[in-house]
Design a protein around this motif. Structure first.
Motif, PDB file in Angstrom:
ATOM      1  N   TYR A  31      29.839  43.871  40.740  1.00 41.58           N
ATOM      2  CA  TYR A  31      29.948  45.265  40.323  1.00 41.58           C
ATOM      3  C   TYR A  31      30.214  45.310  38.825  1.00 41.58           C
ATOM      4  N   TYR A  33      31.344  48.315  35.826  1.00 41.28           N
ATOM      5  CA  TYR A  33      31.980  49.629  35.810  1.00 41.28           C
ATOM      6  C   TYR A  33      32.064  50.193  34.395  1.00 41.28           C
ATOM      7  N   TYR A  35      34.858  52.827  32.678  1.00 44.31           N
ATOM      8  CA  TYR A  35      36.070  53.619  32.797  1.00 44.31           C
ATOM      9  C   TYR A  35      36.281  54.400  31.490  1.00 44.31           C
ATOM     10  N   LEU A  45      37.862  56.008  36.500  1.00 47.93           N
ATOM     11  CA  LEU A  45      36.519  55.494  36.756  1.00 47.93           C
ATOM     12  C   LEU A  45      35.485  56.591  36.522  1.00 47.93           C
ATOM     13  N   TYR A  48      29.938  53.348  38.411  1.00 46.93           N
ATOM     14  CA  TYR A  48      29.773  51.905  38.542  1.00 46.93           C
ATOM     15  C   TYR A  48      28.390  51.621  39.096  1.00 46.93           C
ATOM     16  N   ARG A  92      33.369  42.828  37.932  1.00 44.07           N
ATOM     17  CA  ARG A  92      34.090  42.140  39.000  1.00 44.07           C
ATOM     18  C   ARG A  92      33.317  40.859  39.322  1.00 44.07           C
ATOM     19  N   ALA A  97      37.330  38.120  43.953  1.00 45.21           N
ATOM     20  CA  ALA A  97      37.040  39.431  44.541  1.00 45.21           C
ATOM     21  C   ALA A  97      38.056  40.493  44.155  1.00 45.21           C
ATOM     22  N   SER A  98      39.273  40.076  43.824  1.00 44.33           N
ATOM     23  CA  SER A  98      40.310  41.072  43.569  1.00 44.33           C
ATOM     24  C   SER A  98      40.568  41.318  42.102  1.00 44.33           C
TER      25      SER A  98
ATOM     26  N   TYR B  33      48.055  46.793  41.687  1.00 41.39           N
ATOM     27  CA  TYR B  33      47.923  45.906  40.528  1.00 41.39           C
ATOM     28  C   TYR B  33      48.890  46.332  39.418  1.00 41.39           C
ATOM     29  N   ILE B  45      44.775  41.960  33.425  1.00 35.24           N
ATOM     30  CA  ILE B  45      45.479  41.992  34.705  1.00 35.24           C
ATOM     31  C   ILE B  45      46.659  41.021  34.675  1.00 35.24           C
ATOM     32  N   ILE B  55      48.287  38.236  45.613  1.00 35.83           N
ATOM     33  CA  ILE B  55      46.989  37.572  45.656  1.00 35.83           C
ATOM     34  C   ILE B  55      46.482  37.172  44.286  1.00 35.83           C
ATOM     35  N   ILE B  56      46.968  37.811  43.244  1.00 37.95           N
ATOM     36  CA  ILE B  56      46.614  37.409  41.882  1.00 37.95           C
ATOM     37  C   ILE B  56      47.893  37.299  41.076  1.00 37.95           C
ATOM     38  N   THR B  97      40.280  44.870  48.866  1.00 43.28           N
ATOM     39  CA  THR B  97      40.242  43.834  47.839  1.00 43.28           C
ATOM     40  C   THR B  97      38.882  43.713  47.167  1.00 43.28           C
ATOM     41  N   THR B  98      37.833  44.284  47.776  1.00 38.42           N
ATOM     42  CA  THR B  98      36.559  44.273  47.074  1.00 38.42           C
ATOM     43  C   THR B  98      36.542  45.302  45.954  1.00 38.42           C
ATOM     44  N   ASN B  99      37.563  46.053  45.855  1.00 36.00           N
ATOM     45  CA  ASN B  99      37.845  47.095  44.852  1.00 36.00           C
ATOM     46  C   ASN B  99      36.654  47.625  44.072  1.00 36.00           C
ATOM     47  N   GLU B 100      35.858  48.437  44.735  1.00 38.30           N
ATOM     48  CA  GLU B 100      34.827  49.146  44.003  1.00 38.30           C
ATOM     49  C   GLU B 100      35.449  50.046  42.949  1.00 38.30           C
ATOM     50  N   LYS B 101      36.625  50.544  43.217  1.00 32.39           N
ATOM     51  CA  LYS B 101      37.243  51.489  42.294  1.00 32.39           C
ATOM     52  C   LYS B 101      38.723  51.177  42.129  1.00 32.39           C
ATOM     53  N   LEU B 102      39.181  51.329  40.904  1.00 31.28           N
ATOM     54  CA  LEU B 102      40.602  51.258  40.632  1.00 31.28           C
ATOM     55  C   LEU B 102      41.093  52.651  40.283  1.00 31.28           C
TER      56      LEU B 102
END
Lengths: 112, 113
Positions: A31, A33, A35, A45, A48, A92, A97-98, B33, B45, B55-56, B97-102
């Protein structure tokens, strides 16, 4: 590696189109994006695009993706004073993935 | 209703102090996050939690300790504050977690004197 680069400043005349450019290094990005950050606020956002797309249009916004050159652009048609903000490109990576990697932001200023 | 809210908005403190920043999201998201934005607006991040699990954990001094009591909250505690910690700290959340959007909070401006 993971790196996202953008120019720091852009100045356009009100009513013209703005084009903000971004390059990234991770070819596995899934992805990408855009912002927007207004003064004193968090990032919001705008739009994207999936990496298997070339273009996405949403009202005044057009996103173009050139995967071969790892180049992403955001075009804002009919730029208005309310578009003044900092615009962040982000990716991303498939490998993480995160985690979203942000560019340094492009400050868009509008002149009358 | 604010979706991602963090407090305080401004924090001015002396070097060596310990301080906390709190974040809450009412969007029902699983992932939260912490990002740090420096004076040049560069955004990096720091931590990510998914449903209370870390996780991070980027290369952040261990003076920074995140805590997630539940999936709607992610707090950041900073020990022995240093001048270089001065920045704007943003909390964010995403649906998965695939976080298309924050979704970002409005930031906490930390100034260490």
């Amino acid at each position: 590696g993971e790196d996202v680069e953008q120019s720091l400043f852009l100045s356009v005349r009100e009513g013209d189109s703005s084009v903000i450019n971004c390059t990234y290094t991770d070819s596995s990005s899934t992805y990408l994006y855009w912002y927007k950050q207004e003064p004193g606020a968090g990032l919001q956002l705008l739009t994207y695009i999936f990496s298997n797309m070339d273009m996405k249009q949403d009202q005044r916004l057009t996103v173009l993706l050139n995967k071969k050159d790892k180049h992403l652009s955001l075009r804002i048609a009919d730029t208005q004073t309310g578009d003044s903000a900092i615009y962040f490109c982000a990716e991303r990576p498939y490998s993480s993935a995160s985690k979203i990697i942000f560019g340094s932001g492009t400050r868009l200023s509008i002149r009358p | 209703d604010t979706a991602v809210s963090q407090t305080p908005k401004y924090l001015v403190t002396q070097m060596g102090n310990d301080k906390s920043i709190k974040c809450e999201q009412n969007l029902g998201h699983d992932t939260m996050y912490w990002y740090k934005q420096d004076s040049k607006k560069f955004l990096k991040i720091m931590f990510s939690y998914n449903n209370k699990e870390l996780i991070i954990n980027e290369t952040v001094p261990n003076r920074f300790s995140p805590k997630s009591p539940d999936k709607a909250h992610l707090n950041l505690h900073i020990n022995s504050l240093e001048l270089g910690d001065s920045a704007v700290y943003f909390c964010a959340s995403s649906p998965k977690t695939t976080n298309e959007k924050l979704f970002f909070g409005s930031g906490t401006q930390l100034s260490v004197l």
